[in-house]
Design a protein around this motif. Structure first.
Motif, PDB file in Angstrom:
ATOM      1  N   TYR A 204       0.831  -1.212   0.000  1.00 45.97           N
ATOM      2  CA  TYR A 204       0.000   0.000   0.000  1.00 45.97           C
ATOM      3  C   TYR A 204       0.858   1.251   0.000  1.00 45.97           C
ATOM      4  O   TYR A 204       0.643   2.176  -0.799  1.00 45.97           O
ATOM      5  N   TRP A 205       1.856   1.289   0.897  1.00 44.73           N
ATOM      6  CA  TRP A 205       2.665   2.498   1.008  1.00 44.73           C
ATOM      7  C   TRP A 205       3.639   2.660  -0.155  1.00 44.73           C
ATOM      8  O   TRP A 205       3.888   3.777  -0.616  1.00 44.73           O
ATOM      9  N   LEU A 206       4.164   1.582  -0.682  1.00 48.62           N
ATOM     10  CA  LEU A 206       5.023   1.681  -1.863  1.00 48.62           C
ATOM     11  C   LEU A 206       4.236   2.225  -3.051  1.00 48.62           C
ATOM     12  O   LEU A 206       4.716   3.102  -3.790  1.00 48.62           O
ATOM     13  N   LYS A 208       1.509   4.025  -2.914  1.00 47.89           N
ATOM     14  CA  LYS A 208       1.121   5.412  -2.657  1.00 47.89           C
ATOM     15  C   LYS A 208       2.292   6.369  -2.865  1.00 47.89           C
ATOM     16  O   LYS A 208       2.127   7.470  -3.414  1.00 47.89           O
ATOM     17  N   LEU A 209       3.492   5.953  -2.465  1.00 46.62           N
ATOM     18  CA  LEU A 209       4.676   6.801  -2.658  1.00 46.62           C
ATOM     19  C   LEU A 209       5.010   6.954  -4.137  1.00 46.62           C
ATOM     20  O   LEU A 209       5.456   8.016  -4.586  1.00 46.62           O
ATOM     21  N   LEU A 210       4.779   5.898  -4.917  1.00 44.32           N
ATOM     22  CA  LEU A 210       5.128   5.929  -6.336  1.00 44.32           C
ATOM     23  C   LEU A 210       4.079   6.645  -7.184  1.00 44.32           C
ATOM     24  O   LEU A 210       4.416   7.298  -8.176  1.00 44.32           O
ATOM     25  N   THR A 211       2.805   6.512  -6.810  1.00 41.06           N
ATOM     26  CA  THR A 211       1.732   7.050  -7.650  1.00 41.06           C
ATOM     27  C   THR A 211       0.945   8.185  -7.002  1.00 41.06           C
ATOM     28  O   THR A 211       0.224   8.905  -7.696  1.00 41.06           O
ATOM     29  N   GLY A 212       1.060   8.309  -5.688  1.00 38.98           N
ATOM     30  CA  GLY A 212       0.259   9.309  -4.987  1.00 38.98           C
ATOM     31  C   GLY A 212      -1.181   8.875  -4.784  1.00 38.98           C
ATOM     32  O   GLY A 212      -2.018   9.657  -4.335  1.00 38.98           O
ATOM     33  N   LYS A 213      -1.503   7.615  -5.122  1.00 38.00           N
ATOM     34  CA  LYS A 213      -2.857   7.096  -4.985  1.00 38.00           C
ATOM     35  C   LYS A 213      -2.881   5.950  -3.978  1.00 38.00           C
ATOM     36  O   LYS A 213      -1.858   5.309  -3.735  1.00 38.00           O
ATOM     37  N   GLU A 214      -4.069   5.709  -3.436  1.00 42.70           N
ATOM     38  CA  GLU A 214      -4.252   4.582  -2.527  1.00 42.70           C
ATOM     39  C   GLU A 214      -4.684   3.367  -3.336  1.00 42.70           C
ATOM     40  O   GLU A 214      -5.748   3.378  -3.961  1.00 42.70           O
TER      41      GLU A 214
END
Length: 295
Positions: A204-206, A208-214
């Motif tokens: 989830y966090w990888l 989100k960090l890469l795409t800015g999405k959940e």
């Protein structure tokens, strides 16, 4: 013991009993699938009103909101169109739907086909569990998990929500049954719960960090943790692989055949639940198939 001996002698009777039980439970699961999200929404709304010190508007309530007591037991089953109270004879799983031609007995409003479908699905899944595990304590535990996964599948499909009221109890139940070693050891169950949560939390966090999405909801973490608690950490790769494969195939099919917008989120819970059920019943067979094909 007498009943266990009877079912061991007449396994077809066990399957018939399992089918009847599954149909009855499926009728109740329909209630949970519809009412639990409504109950949660009402609770959240009340909490927001209390926090913001806003008085709720009582003048414009309809649907479930018009009932002061709305839970899994109240109000009784009724037609949402004419408010006709559904009697016991009108509430026989699947059969009543067929006899009434899929319509309310009073106002003839069509009844959703979802109700008999879920009842039938619950009956079939219950039979599969009974066939696999027999009349045992493990079978009873597996049925609780199976019915919970069916409810989670439908609620996530409808609302993209996996309620803590279901995921957390089955997580703890998985640890409890493995305290007695029903499926795996307590050590591997605890590690499975930890690893199940952490794997999806990291993904989830990888993402989100890469795409800015959940990419997924926190309920998915808890569901995989629960499956890890039931089947141990060794089952997690199989569950993740199966759920990802099925999810990818269905997602691609929806985009190609129905033109679904690829940016519209697809709930992952149903695929986790399905993979967990398959792994619960046929983990060894899948491992043998994998070894025969790839090793």
């Amino acid at each position: 013991m007498a009943m266990a001996s009877f079912f061991a002698t007449y396994p077809i009777a066990l399957l018939g009993f399992a089918l009847a039980l599954g149909l009855i439970v499926g009728s109740f699961l329909n209630v949970v699938i519809y009412r639990l999200p409504v109950m949660m929404q009402r609770e959240w709304t009340e909490q927001c009103h209390d926090f913001l010190e806003i008085k709720a508007d009582e003048s414009n309530k309809n649907g479930p909101e018009k009932f002061s007591n709305f839970n899994l037991a109240q109000p009784g089953s009724h037609c949402p169109n004419c408010q006709h109270q559904i009697t016991a004879i009108e509430n026989i799983p699947v059969l009543s739907y067929l006899i009434q031609a899929g319509k309310c007995k009073n106002c003839k409003t069509p009844i959703s086909r979802r109700y008999p479908i879920i009842e039938s699905a619950c009956g079939i899944l219950t039979v599969l569990v009974a066939y696999q595990f027999g009349f045992t304590g493990l079978s009873l535990a597996a049925l609780v998990l199976t019915w919970s996964l069916l409810v989670l599948t439908m609620i996530d499909y409808d609302h993209q929500l996996l309620p803590d009221d279901i995921t957390l109890p089955i997580l703890w139940l998985g640890l409890i049954i493995n305290y007695f070693g029903l499926i795996t050891t307590l050590e591997t169950a605890v590690l499975g719960a930890i690893a199940g949560y952490m794997i999806l939390w990291l993904i989830y966090w990888l993402f989100k960090l890469l795409t800015g999405k959940e990419g997924m909801g926190h309920g998915d973490f808890k569901l995989l943790a629960a499956l890890g608690a039931w089947m141990g950490w060794q089952a997690l790769p199989q569950i993740i692989l199966l759920s990802s494969l099925i999810g990818a195939l269905i997602g691609i099919a929806l985009i190609m055949l129905k033109g679904r917008d690829k940016n519209i989120p697809i709930p992952f819970g149903p695929y986790l639940a399905g993979a967990g059920f398959v792994s619960l019943l046929w983990s060894d067979e899948l491992n043998q198939l994998y070894s025969a094909i790839f090793l």
